[in-house]
Design an enzyme around this catalytic site. Structure first.
Site, PDB file in Angstrom:
ATOM      1  CD  GLU B 209      -2.832  -0.582   2.694  1.00 38.79           C
ATOM      2  OE1 GLU B 209      -3.721  -1.255   2.740  1.00 38.79           O
ATOM      3  OE2 GLU B 209      -2.426   0.310   3.457  1.00 38.79           O
ATOM      4  CG  HIS B 237       0.528  -7.998   5.320  1.00 41.87           C
ATOM      5  ND1 HIS B 237      -0.665  -8.140   5.296  1.00 41.87           N
ATOM      6  CD2 HIS B 237       0.899  -8.916   6.276  1.00 41.87           C
ATOM      7  CE1 HIS B 237      -1.079  -9.035   6.205  1.00 41.87           C
ATOM      8  NE2 HIS B 237       0.186  -9.674   6.610  1.00 41.87           N
ATOM      9  CG  HIS B 329       2.137 -10.546  11.582  1.00 39.75           C
ATOM     10  ND1 HIS B 329       1.842  -9.322  11.191  1.00 39.75           N
ATOM     11  CD2 HIS B 329       1.973 -11.320  10.718  1.00 39.75           C
ATOM     12  CE1 HIS B 329       1.096  -9.471   9.931  1.00 39.75           C
ATOM     13  NE2 HIS B 329       1.160 -10.763   9.585  1.00 39.75           N
ATOM     14  N   GLY B 366      -3.960  -2.609   8.744  1.00 35.75           N
ATOM     15  CA  GLY B 366      -5.534  -2.834   8.880  1.00 35.75           C
ATOM     16  C   GLY B 366      -6.146  -3.299   7.553  1.00 35.75           C
ATOM     17  CG  HIS B 391      -1.539 -10.157  13.464  1.00 35.25           C
ATOM     18  ND1 HIS B 391      -2.899 -10.336  13.963  1.00 35.25           N
ATOM     19  CD2 HIS B 391      -1.584 -10.864  12.511  1.00 35.25           C
ATOM     20  CE1 HIS B 391      -3.611 -11.287  13.519  1.00 35.25           C
ATOM     21  NE2 HIS B 391      -2.659 -11.269  12.304  1.00 35.25           N
TER      22      HIS B 391
END
Lengths: 135, 468
Positions: B209, B237, B329, B366, B391
């Site tokens: 992002e 991510h 994570h 998010g 996380h």
């Protein structure tokens, strides 16, 4: 329907069933492959892959078979349309997978898990289990 | 079956399932949640799974759940468990199939207004440079000793190959590699699954992002991390891709076989474990560490790709993209913690949980329409949660339900109306990851903040989303 997708918050829960062990394993393979590729190619050059698996019981054998097919699919970029079982006991499986090459997958299945899986015959005498796929 | 009245309230943001709840529990369970969020947690079987974790040999203090907990397999997702190095176990199910799934944040020198007119171009350039989706290979296809060097040295190896700067390593958890890694314990199948996947994002909830800094909650910490209002940052991510998935599959099978051999009954086969010091335990730890290193190498190559895309569009005027931090994570690590007034080496399992050591940046992604957070670990997390926090938002709706209820094309239009540029491989993949399929990230973060295990620094708002 040999397989049915059920609700799961984060992953994919699927119920599979079959009259014989061969039908049961084929249903699970078909269900998983349909998630990987919703519309498999109709015309294709057949790719053949051999699998041999030994596991401690029928439930593990099914999950291990699906994970083997998953690894082959990702490594070779193929979808398996059919499995021809040469041997299928409670603990040993030998099969030939018939597949088609594809360009990409619709979904990323990380693995078939042992969680909730329990292969057993239902009241109709069919083999049945629920499988959770980590996606 | 666990019910709300079985829980003991420690304070408004922390609840306990006492050890007496089930005879086989070795320790109590602790859950970070608000009372309202507990109702949501009780909708699936995540607390039952947390109790199952508390029965494992050598577990220390508590089986811990973060507010973003949800049902997994074996261990719940959003859980932390620490085991004694000598008497405890290691369990692949406590790490997850996506070994070292994690998040990296890059900061630019630009404010949103300065790049606003280039946003469409930046979104397309990122989508072009960073391969996404399933089955699409990356720019490298390493073999033999070259591939093993990546498994051994992680992000460092990518920098040696020219994909980054030496200073990049300073801001990565564990400097971007675990020293226990040994490629010899990674199967050939796993290596084949991963060989062309370095520098690729994958699908599912993975994304890259472009965000802008929407809020600053702590000016001093923001300044220390190089963050300022309206700044453009890049959030990555993803994890260890097919290689990590196969390592988990291989070792869950090995450990399940040994459970059968030693006649150990568990409520769920995905809890399969081995004593940490056993051969099986050490082999898995070496392979898992190699998988973790692959993930750090993957995020390093994606960083290089993001820098390339940024420079291709903005040229020298665009300035540099520097790493703020990179967190794992889904991982197991050896860490030293205080237990009963003494220091002990523990095998820390974090599955859907982030390390939050004091002053360490913590990145909480998010969903694509809402936002993400930058936190900093607090001292209290060392006392209460083995230096760990949440996380992410955590799913509340199944992918199936999301696809049924949300049309990908409409979602794309809606997000674009909100000023978010979308580059995605498929509409159905987009629908699965719709904001309404996730818990409220603000609420999740508020709980760890109020519980005092992490401090809020900044909230990020997506302005361009790149997905498989």
């Amino acid at each position: 329907m040999p397989y049915e997708i059920l609700e799961h918050t984060a992953d994919l829960r699927m119920r599979v069933a079959g009259k014989t062990k061969e039908d049961f394993f084929s249903a699970a393979l078909e269900g998983m492959m349909r998630v990987l590729a919703e519309k498999p190619p109709k015309f294709f050059e057949k790719k053949l892959r051999q699998v041999k698996i030994e596991s401690p019981d029928l439930t593990s054998l099914l999950i291990d078979f699906l994970n083997e097919a998953l690894s082959l699919a990702y490594i070779n970029k193929e979808i398996y349309i059919k499995a021809v079982f040469k041997k299928l006991s409670e603990t040993i499986l030998e099969a030939e997978l018939e597949g088609a090459a594809i360009d990409g997958f619709d979904e990323d299945i990380k693995a078939a898990t042992y969680h909730e899986a329990s292969a057993a015959q239902n009241e109709k005498g069919e083999w049945e289990t629920v499988i959770i796929f980590d996606i | 079956m666990i019910a709300k009245n079985n829980l003991i309230k420690i304070h408004d943001w922390l609840w306990e399932i006492p050890k007496s709840f089930r005879a086989d529990m070795r320790v109590a369970c602790r859950i970070y949640a608000s009372e309202k969020m507990l109702d949501e947690i009780f909708r699936d079987r995540s607390l039952e799974q947390l109790i199952n974790v508390s029965i494992l040999p050598g577990i220390i203090n508590f089986a811990i759940a973060m507010p973003d907990i949800h049902e997994g397999y074996g261990f719940p997702i959003g859980g932390v468990a620490a085991f004694d190095e000598n008497e405890g176990v290691i369990s692949p199910g406590g790490i997850g199939y996506d070994i070292n799934c994690g998040v990296r944040l890059l900061r630019s020198e630009k404010k949103f207004d300065e790049i606003k007119s280039y946003l469409e171009k930046l979104g397309s350039a990122f989508y072009k440079e960073i391969p996404s989706g399933v089955g699409r290979g990356g720019r490298l296809n390493l073999k033999g000793k070259d591939f093993n060097a990546v498994l051994k040295d992680g992000a460092k190896r990518m920098i040696e190959m020219g994909y980054g700067k030496v200073e990049d390593l300073e801001n990565l958890e564990s400097s971007g590699f675990l020293e226990n890694a040994d490629p010899a314990f990674v199967s050939e199948t796993a290596k084949k699954r991963g060989k062309d996947q370095l520098g690729t994002m994958g699908a599912g909830n993975h994304f890259v992002e472009i965000d802008k800094v929407e809020n600053i909650f702590d000016e001093n910490e923001a300044k220390r991390l190089g963050l300022f209002q309206d700044q453009v940052v890049i959030l990555i991510h993803t994890g260890s891709r097919g290689l990590g998935h196969q390592i988990a599959t291989d070792y869950i099978k090995i450990m399940m076989m040994s459970l059968i051999k030693y006649k150990i009954n568990l409520p769920d086969r995905e809890l399969a474990y081995a004593p940490f010091k056993s051969k099986e335990g050490q082999d898995y730890f070496s392979a898992m560490s190699a998988g973790a290193n692959f993930a750090w190498a993957n995020r390093q190559l994606i960083t290089w790709e993001a820098r390339k895309a940024w420079n291709d569009v903005l040229g020298k005027e665009g300035g540099n993209l520097k790493i703020i931090y990179d967190v794992a994570h889904n991982i197991a690590k050896i860490e030293e913690h205080s237990v009963n007034a003494g220091k002990r080496k523990l095998v820390l399992h974090r599955k859907g949980a982030t390390r939050s050591f004091p002053a360490q940046p913590v990145l909480i992604p998010g969903s694509m329409g809402t936002g993400s957070y930058v936190l900093v670990g607090e001292e209290k997390s060392m006392k209460e949660s083995f230096g760990s926090t949440c996380h992410g938002a955590g799913r509340r709706m199944s992918r199936h339900q999301a696809k049924r209820e949300i049309r990908g094309s409409e979602l794309k239009e809606r997000l674009e109306r909100e000023g978010i540029v979308i580059n995605a491989g498929s509409f159905s993949g987009l629908a699965e990851e719709a904001p309404e399929a996730y818990k409220d990230i603000d609420e999740v973060v508020e709980i760890v903040y109020k519980a005092g295990i992490a401090k809020k620094v900044s909230r990020l708002k997506p302005i361009a989303v790149i997905k498989g």
